[in-house]
Design a protein around this motif. Structure first.
Motif, PDB file in Angstrom:
ATOM      1  N   ARG A  56     -20.713  96.913  16.290  1.00 14.63           N
ATOM      2  CA  ARG A  56     -19.881  95.732  16.536  1.00 14.63           C
ATOM      3  C   ARG A  56     -18.559  95.831  15.777  1.00 14.63           C
ATOM      4  NH1 ARG A  56     -24.976  91.523  16.082  1.00 14.63           N
ATOM      5  NH2 ARG A  56     -25.475  91.415  18.328  1.00 14.63           N
ATOM      6  N   GLU A 104     -30.214  89.599  17.020  1.00 13.57           N
ATOM      7  CA  GLU A 104     -30.075  88.682  18.149  1.00 13.57           C
ATOM      8  C   GLU A 104     -28.753  88.915  18.879  1.00 13.57           C
ATOM      9  OE1 GLU A 104     -31.412  84.117  18.985  1.00 13.57           O
ATOM     10  OE2 GLU A 104     -30.736  84.680  16.986  1.00 13.57           O
ATOM     11  N   PRO A 105     -28.778  88.941  20.225  1.00  9.88           N
ATOM     12  CA  PRO A 105     -27.536  89.150  20.983  1.00  9.88           C
ATOM     13  C   PRO A 105     -26.503  88.077  20.695  1.00  9.88           C
ATOM     14  CG  PRO A 105     -29.468  89.383  22.397  1.00  9.88           C
ATOM     15  CD  PRO A 105     -29.959  88.826  21.100  1.00  9.88           C
ATOM     16  N   LEU A 106     -25.254  88.477  20.642  1.00  8.08           N
ATOM     17  CA  LEU A 106     -24.157  87.534  20.505  1.00  8.08           C
ATOM     18  C   LEU A 106     -23.715  87.069  21.887  1.00  8.08           C
ATOM     19  CD1 LEU A 106     -21.945  89.360  17.828  1.00  8.08           C
ATOM     20  CD2 LEU A 106     -23.769  87.662  17.458  1.00  8.08           C
ATOM     21  N   GLU A 107     -23.013  85.954  21.911  1.00  6.08           N
ATOM     22  CA  GLU A 107     -22.501  85.454  23.180  1.00  6.08           C
ATOM     23  C   GLU A 107     -21.579  86.509  23.808  1.00  6.08           C
ATOM     24  OE1 GLU A 107     -20.036  81.592  24.977  1.00  6.08           O
ATOM     25  OE2 GLU A 107     -20.535  81.719  22.836  1.00  6.08           O
ATOM     26  N   GLY A 108     -21.803  86.773  25.067  1.00 11.42           N
ATOM     27  CA  GLY A 108     -20.990  87.751  25.777  1.00 11.42           C
ATOM     28  C   GLY A 108     -21.594  89.145  25.828  1.00 11.42           C
ATOM     29  N   GLU A 109     -22.644  89.407  25.046  1.00 12.88           N
ATOM     30  CA  GLU A 109     -23.310  90.706  25.099  1.00 12.88           C
ATOM     31  C   GLU A 109     -24.362  90.702  26.204  1.00 12.88           C
ATOM     32  OE1 GLU A 109     -22.711  92.068  20.429  1.00 12.88           O
ATOM     33  OE2 GLU A 109     -24.669  91.312  21.068  1.00 12.88           O
TER      34      GLU A 109
END
Length: 216
Positions: A56, A104-109
């Motif tokens: 990231r 945990e996935p971030l928004e947009g991933e």
């Protein structure tokens, strides 16, 4: 914009100190079956988590594949049968993944369901990656003997250069294959690494990836 990083890698019968150039703009970090249903928590928190943070920080596209086997087939679904899961209700109600808070996935991933060991089979993964001009994949996940291996093999067949972080997975080895004297910790894992590094792609480690990212 972050420039190319120099990543130490391993390839069978190659030079001992092999390094490849990785362009973050054209590289994706792919997490295969890293949801809570199938992970080794120690590997997730100790190795995958810091590698994901490094990815990231470099601006890599991050994508998750998860196993949505439940509900994706009818009564004659060979996948559920071969794994002894015929008791599952085939009602077209795929599982919703739960991830360890560390990864945990971030928004947009992208979070992409799959119903095969090969994460490219019947999914939008290839289309998604190509729309971002991705040509290199850094892959982590579970298990070496199953979905991670088959997905990396498919990535190679789809013309992606693929680097597996070998300490960011486990082979879920059978007890009779474990051997502390083996350089990979067991002959089952040794065979899969040899197959991978011969015909599929490169391997590296989370430490090497993190250190390469820090030098960028």
């Amino acid at each position: 914009m972050i420039g190319e990083i120099a990543l130490p890698v391993r390839k069978y019968q190659s030079v001992p100190d092999l390094t490849i150039g990785v362009n973050p703009a054209n590289t994706a970090f792919l997490l295969v079956d890293c949801d809570e249903s199938s992970v080794n928590r120690q590997i997730v928190e100790s190795n995958i988590h810091p590698a994901l943070q490094a990815a990231r920080s470099l601006g890599l596209k991050v994508a998750y594949l998860y196993n949505a086997i439940q509900g994706v087939g009818g009564d004659q679904d060979v996948t559920t049968k071969i794994h002894g899961l015929a008791y599952l209700e085939n009602s077209w109600n795929p599982l919703t993944p739960t991830f360890n808070p560390f990864i945990e996935p971030l928004e947009g991933e992208a979070v992409i369901p799959k119903s095969h060991k090969d994460g490219f089979n019947g999914t939008v993964l290839d289309y998604y990656l190509k729309t971002w001009n991705i040509d290199t994949i850094i892959a982590v996940g579970f298990h070496l003997k199953s979905c991670l291996f088959h997905t990396c093999l498919a990535a190679r067949h789809h013309n992606y250069r693929v680097v597996m972080l070998r300490d960011c997975t486990d082979s879920n080895e059978f007890p009779d294959t474990v051997d502390p004297a083996n350089p990979e910790g067991g002959w089952f894992r040794f065979v899969f690494m040899r197959l991978y590094e011969t015909d599929i792609g490169y391997t590296s480690t989370s430490t090497s990836f993190i250190q390469a990212a820090a030098k960028s």
